[in-house]
Design a protein around this motif. Structure first.
Motif, PDB file in Angstrom:
ATOM      1  N   MET A   1       0.827  -1.207   0.000  1.00 28.56           N
ATOM      2  CA  MET A   1       0.000   0.000   0.000  1.00 28.56           C
ATOM      3  C   MET A   1       0.869   1.270   0.000  1.00 28.56           C
ATOM      4  SD  MET A   1      -2.646   1.257   2.938  1.00 28.56           S
ATOM      5  CE  MET A   1      -1.410   1.544   4.178  1.00 28.56           C
ATOM      6  N   ASP A   2       1.827   1.341   0.961  1.00 25.28           N
ATOM      7  CA  ASP A   2       2.580   2.586   1.099  1.00 25.28           C
ATOM      8  C   ASP A   2       3.602   2.749  -0.017  1.00 25.28           C
ATOM      9  OD1 ASP A   2       1.526   3.673   3.673  1.00 25.28           O
ATOM     10  OD2 ASP A   2       2.100   1.664   4.305  1.00 25.28           O
ATOM     11  N   PHE A 107      11.062   5.864   1.948  1.00 28.60           N
ATOM     12  CA  PHE A 107      11.013   6.131   3.385  1.00 28.60           C
ATOM     13  C   PHE A 107      12.402   6.478   3.939  1.00 28.60           C
ATOM     14  CE2 PHE A 107       7.127   3.276   3.525  1.00 28.60           C
ATOM     15  CZ  PHE A 107       6.262   4.239   4.021  1.00 28.60           C
ATOM     16  N   ARG A 143      19.037   5.169  12.346  1.00 26.24           N
ATOM     17  CA  ARG A 143      18.158   4.060  11.940  1.00 26.24           C
ATOM     18  C   ARG A 143      17.158   3.726  13.052  1.00 26.24           C
ATOM     19  NH1 ARG A 143      15.358   0.877   9.994  1.00 26.24           N
ATOM     20  NH2 ARG A 143      14.627   2.728   8.958  1.00 26.24           N
ATOM     21  N   VAL A 146      14.567   6.499  13.367  1.00 27.73           N
ATOM     22  CA  VAL A 146      13.578   6.458  12.271  1.00 27.73           C
ATOM     23  C   VAL A 146      12.598   5.309  12.521  1.00 27.73           C
ATOM     24  CG1 VAL A 146      13.249   6.001   9.800  1.00 27.73           C
ATOM     25  CG2 VAL A 146      15.112   7.480  10.537  1.00 27.73           C
ATOM     26  N   ASP A 147      13.158   4.167  12.869  1.00 29.64           N
ATOM     27  CA  ASP A 147      12.338   2.984  13.110  1.00 29.64           C
ATOM     28  C   ASP A 147      11.281   3.268  14.185  1.00 29.64           C
ATOM     29  OD1 ASP A 147      11.890   0.187  12.630  1.00 29.64           O
ATOM     30  OD2 ASP A 147      12.652  -0.162  14.642  1.00 29.64           O
ATOM     31  N   HIS A 150       8.318   5.209  13.035  1.00 33.19           N
ATOM     32  CA  HIS A 150       7.315   4.409  12.317  1.00 33.19           C
ATOM     33  C   HIS A 150       6.473   3.588  13.284  1.00 33.19           C
ATOM     34  CE1 HIS A 150       8.246   5.005   8.054  1.00 33.19           C
ATOM     35  NE2 HIS A 150       9.500   5.185   8.456  1.00 33.19           N
ATOM     36  N   ARG A 151       7.071   3.233  14.430  1.00 34.72           N
ATOM     37  CA  ARG A 151       6.376   2.302  15.328  1.00 34.72           C
ATOM     38  C   ARG A 151       5.569   2.974  16.424  1.00 34.72           C
ATOM     39  NH1 ARG A 151       9.563  -0.507  18.255  1.00 34.72           N
ATOM     40  NH2 ARG A 151      11.619   0.126  17.545  1.00 34.72           N
ATOM     41  N   LYS A 156       2.342   8.124  12.002  1.00 39.67           N
ATOM     42  CA  LYS A 156       1.007   7.660  11.593  1.00 39.67           C
ATOM     43  C   LYS A 156      -0.115   8.470  12.241  1.00 39.67           C
ATOM     44  CE  LYS A 156       2.367   3.132  10.057  1.00 39.67           C
ATOM     45  NZ  LYS A 156       3.697   2.727  10.458  1.00 39.67           N
ATOM     46  N   VAL A 190      -1.502  -6.591   0.380  1.00 36.97           N
ATOM     47  CA  VAL A 190      -0.632  -7.080   1.462  1.00 36.97           C
ATOM     48  C   VAL A 190       0.229  -5.905   1.899  1.00 36.97           C
ATOM     49  CG1 VAL A 190       1.234  -8.647   2.090  1.00 36.97           C
ATOM     50  CG2 VAL A 190      -0.555  -9.431   0.557  1.00 36.97           C
ATOM     51  N   THR A 191       0.070  -5.478   3.133  1.00 39.98           N
ATOM     52  CA  THR A 191       0.805  -4.299   3.608  1.00 39.98           C
ATOM     53  C   THR A 191       1.423  -4.553   4.975  1.00 39.98           C
ATOM     54  OG1 THR A 191       0.598  -1.978   4.305  1.00 39.98           O
ATOM     55  CG2 THR A 191      -1.392  -3.317   4.439  1.00 39.98           C
ATOM     56  N   ASN A 192       2.555  -3.897   5.198  1.00 41.51           N
ATOM     57  CA  ASN A 192       3.182  -3.989   6.521  1.00 41.51           C
ATOM     58  C   ASN A 192       2.497  -3.077   7.535  1.00 41.51           C
ATOM     59  OD1 ASN A 192       4.937  -5.853   5.596  1.00 41.51           O
ATOM     60  ND2 ASN A 192       6.762  -4.568   5.647  1.00 41.51           N
ATOM     61  N   SER A 193       1.656  -2.175   7.069  1.00 45.59           N
ATOM     62  CA  SER A 193       0.914  -1.313   8.005  1.00 45.59           C
ATOM     63  C   SER A 193      -0.157  -2.141   8.707  1.00 45.59           C
ATOM     64  CB  SER A 193       0.257  -0.160   7.247  1.00 45.59           C
ATOM     65  OG  SER A 193       1.245   0.711   6.738  1.00 45.59           O
ATOM     66  N   LYS A 232       6.509  -8.107   5.566  1.00 47.83           N
ATOM     67  CA  LYS A 232       7.315  -8.370   4.365  1.00 47.83           C
ATOM     68  C   LYS A 232       8.742  -7.909   4.656  1.00 47.83           C
ATOM     69  CE  LYS A 232       4.493  -5.708   2.100  1.00 47.83           C
ATOM     70  NZ  LYS A 232       4.006  -4.764   1.108  1.00 47.83           N
ATOM     71  N   ASP A 311       6.576  -1.343  -4.202  1.00 46.94           N
ATOM     72  CA  ASP A 311       7.520  -0.230  -4.408  1.00 46.94           C
ATOM     73  C   ASP A 311       8.910  -0.535  -3.874  1.00 46.94           C
ATOM     74  OD1 ASP A 311       6.167   0.082  -1.702  1.00 46.94           O
ATOM     75  OD2 ASP A 311       7.876   1.427  -1.516  1.00 46.94           O
TER      76      ASP A 311
HETATM   77  N1  LIG Z   1       9.145  -0.139  11.924  1.00 49.73           N
HETATM   78  C1  LIG Z   1       9.411   0.412  10.730  1.00 49.73           C
HETATM   79  N2  LIG Z   1       8.423   0.515   9.826  1.00 49.73           N
HETATM   80  C2  LIG Z   1       8.718   1.079   8.651  1.00 49.73           C
HETATM   81  C3  LIG Z   1       9.995   1.563   8.317  1.00 49.73           C
HETATM   82  N3  LIG Z   1       9.965   2.058   7.056  1.00 49.73           N
HETATM   83  C4  LIG Z   1       8.701   1.905   6.632  1.00 49.73           C
HETATM   84  N4  LIG Z   1       7.946   1.336   7.592  1.00 49.73           N
HETATM   85  C5  LIG Z   1       6.514   1.022   7.587  1.00 49.73           C
HETATM   86  O1  LIG Z   1       6.284  -0.007   6.678  1.00 49.73           O
HETATM   87  C6  LIG Z   1       4.974   0.112   6.191  1.00 49.73           C
HETATM   88  C7  LIG Z   1       5.050  -0.003   4.677  1.00 49.73           C
HETATM   89  O2  LIG Z   1       3.960  -0.692   4.284  1.00 49.73           O
HETATM   90  P1  LIG Z   1       3.725  -1.292   2.807  1.00 49.73           P
HETATM   91  O3  LIG Z   1       2.298  -0.979   2.546  1.00 49.73           O
HETATM   92  O4  LIG Z   1       4.637  -0.600   1.878  1.00 49.73           O
HETATM   93  O5  LIG Z   1       3.985  -2.740   2.936  1.00 49.73           O
HETATM   94  C8  LIG Z   1       4.415   1.454   6.666  1.00 49.73           C
HETATM   95  O6  LIG Z   1       3.542   1.239   7.743  1.00 49.73           O
HETATM   96  C9  LIG Z   1       5.657   2.173   7.143  1.00 49.73           C
HETATM   97  O7  LIG Z   1       5.376   3.045   8.213  1.00 49.73           O
HETATM   98  C10 LIG Z   1      11.021   1.435   9.286  1.00 49.73           C
HETATM   99  O8  LIG Z   1      12.178   1.848   9.073  1.00 49.73           O
HETATM  100  N5  LIG Z   1      10.686   0.860  10.472  1.00 49.73           N
END
Ligand SMILES: Nc1nc2c(ncn2[C@@H]2O[C@H](COP(=O)(O)O)[C@@H](O)[C@H]2O)c(=O)[nH]1
Ligand code: MG
Length: 359
Positions: A1-2, A107, A143, A146-147, A150-151, A156, A190-193, A232, A311
């Motif tokens: 997605m992102d 990112f 790093r 930044v991490d 995101h968390r 967000k 499929v997204t990591n969000s 992922k 992406d």
């Molecule tokens: N914990 C971290 N999350 C990260 C980082 N860089 C990006 N992201 C998160 O990944 C998803 C991307 O989702 P997708 O839809 O492209 O699969 C998004 O929520 C970002 O915030 C990181 O360095 N650390």
């Protein structure tokens, strides 16, 4: 997605990441408060650069993996220095982790810029960075900061409050998804969000927006399966045994837990938004799992049936293409400008070709 469906606005989104990262370096990791005065040029860094963590250098490689341009912080290295450092013909450097970091996602632009700033800062003020912080340690700190952004909701929660400020509107997404549905194909996301954030971003992209700020789930009609928190690239590893939880969209609760009690998502940083009740949709939402679960959910019989769009060359494409054999498509928005320049410079390029042939 992102950065695939949702294209973030670098001027606002990357600046948000940059500022959040600096605050963490200062307030959590012992860097001096003067970093808070620093500014960010979001146009400076590009994807594809390589950071040499040990030496504090930023490298641009050519297609054959030779260092074409090298900067120490923001200062270009002389040809002699560059060749002396990277021109060894006997031991070929892999330019890979752990000594190097690849700027392979949009990112990462803010963290590359901040690394270069810190390299210059340390060179000029060695006593001002935390004790013992060499270039590698500074990279590690950036790093980690930044991490955390995101968390912990730094990014967000701000995007959720005002998606329009951070994400480009794209009126072609809904017609494209409709076209896929009308063609009879199954579609998945499929997204990591995690779910809460995915719902906010997809609602914004697929609208229509509700006037009272409530969330609806109309966008789910365009998908058969949505997998959030997919982790992922490990999602694509067969040996990944991550459990697959069904998510109840209205409450965001994870269902089918060990003892059968619905459970809130771990790691969600959101206050619950008022939600409209869900219209009946056939789409099912999940969290976690692996590619085997996805194949079963969609009854995929052969890898060649799947076209996956992403992406991130490492997180999205590498394994899904090479190991699973899916058809893949990499979204590279930078190519638009690249192609435009190639077109604008076509006469000069032709001229150069002719001159080269005359040599
Ligand atoms: N914990 C971290 N999350 C990260 C980082 N860089 C990006 N992201 C998160 O990944 C998803 C991307 O989702 P997708 O839809 O492209 O699969 C998004 O929520 C970002 O915030 C990181 O360095 N650390
Ligand atoms: Mg992505």
């Amino acid at each position: 997605m992102d950065y695939t469906l949702a294209q973030y606005k670098p001027a606002t989104f990357e600046s948000l990441a940059y500022e959040g990262t600096i605050r963490k370096l200062v307030y959590n990791l012992g860097y001096p408060p003067e970093l808070l005065e620093w500014t960010f040029d979001w146009k400076y860094m590009v994807r594809g650069l390589v950071l040499d963590k040990k030496r504090g250098n930023i490298l641009k490689m050519d297609r054959h993996k030779y260092v074409k341009v090298a900067y120490h912080g923001f200062t270009e290295m002389s040809k002699e220095d560059k060749v002396a450092t990277y021109g060894n013909t006997l031991i070929r450097d892999a330019f890979d982790e752990p000594d190097y970091a690849l700027i392979d996602t949009l990112f990462s632009l803010a963290e590359a810029y901040l690394f270069a700033q810190l390299v210059d800062f340390k060179d000029k003020n060695p006593g001002k960075v935390p004790q013992g912080a060499d270039y590698s340690r500074m990279y590690k700190d950036v790093r980690a900061a930044v991490d955390l952004c995101h968390r912990d909701g730094t990014l967000k929660q701000m995007v959720a409050k005002d998606p329009k400020r951070y994400i480009n509107e794209d009126i072609s997404i809904v017609p494209m998804l409709k076209m896929l549905r009308d063609s009879g194909r199954s579609t998945f996301l499929v997204t990591n969000s995690l779910w809460d954030y995915t719902n906010i971003v997809m609602n914004f992209l697929c609208g229509p927006q509700t006037l009272d700020g409530t969330s609806n789930f109309d966008w789910l009609q365009y998908f058969d399966v949505v997998i959030t928190g997919s982790a992922k690239p490990s999602f694509f590893h067969d040996e990944n045994r991550a459990s697959l939880f069904e998510v109840e969209p209205e409450s965001g609760m994870l269902l089918n837990t060990d003892n059968g009690t619905p459970m809130p998502q771990v790691g969600s940083t959101f206050l619950r938004l008022p939600l409209k009740s869900l219209k009946k949709t056939s789409c099912r939402v999940f969290q976690g799992g692996n590619v085997g679960h996805l194949h079963k959910l969609l009854a995929i019989e052969s890898s060649s049936q799947v076209l996956y769009v992403g992406d991130h060359i490492y997180g999205d494409i590498l394994r899904s293409k090479k190991v699973l054999g899916w058809r893949t498509m990499l979204v590279v928005p930078e190519l638009e400008r690249e192609v435009q320049l190639l077109w604008e410079l076509r006469d000069s390029r032709k001229q150069l070709r002719l001159l080269r042939n005359e040599r």
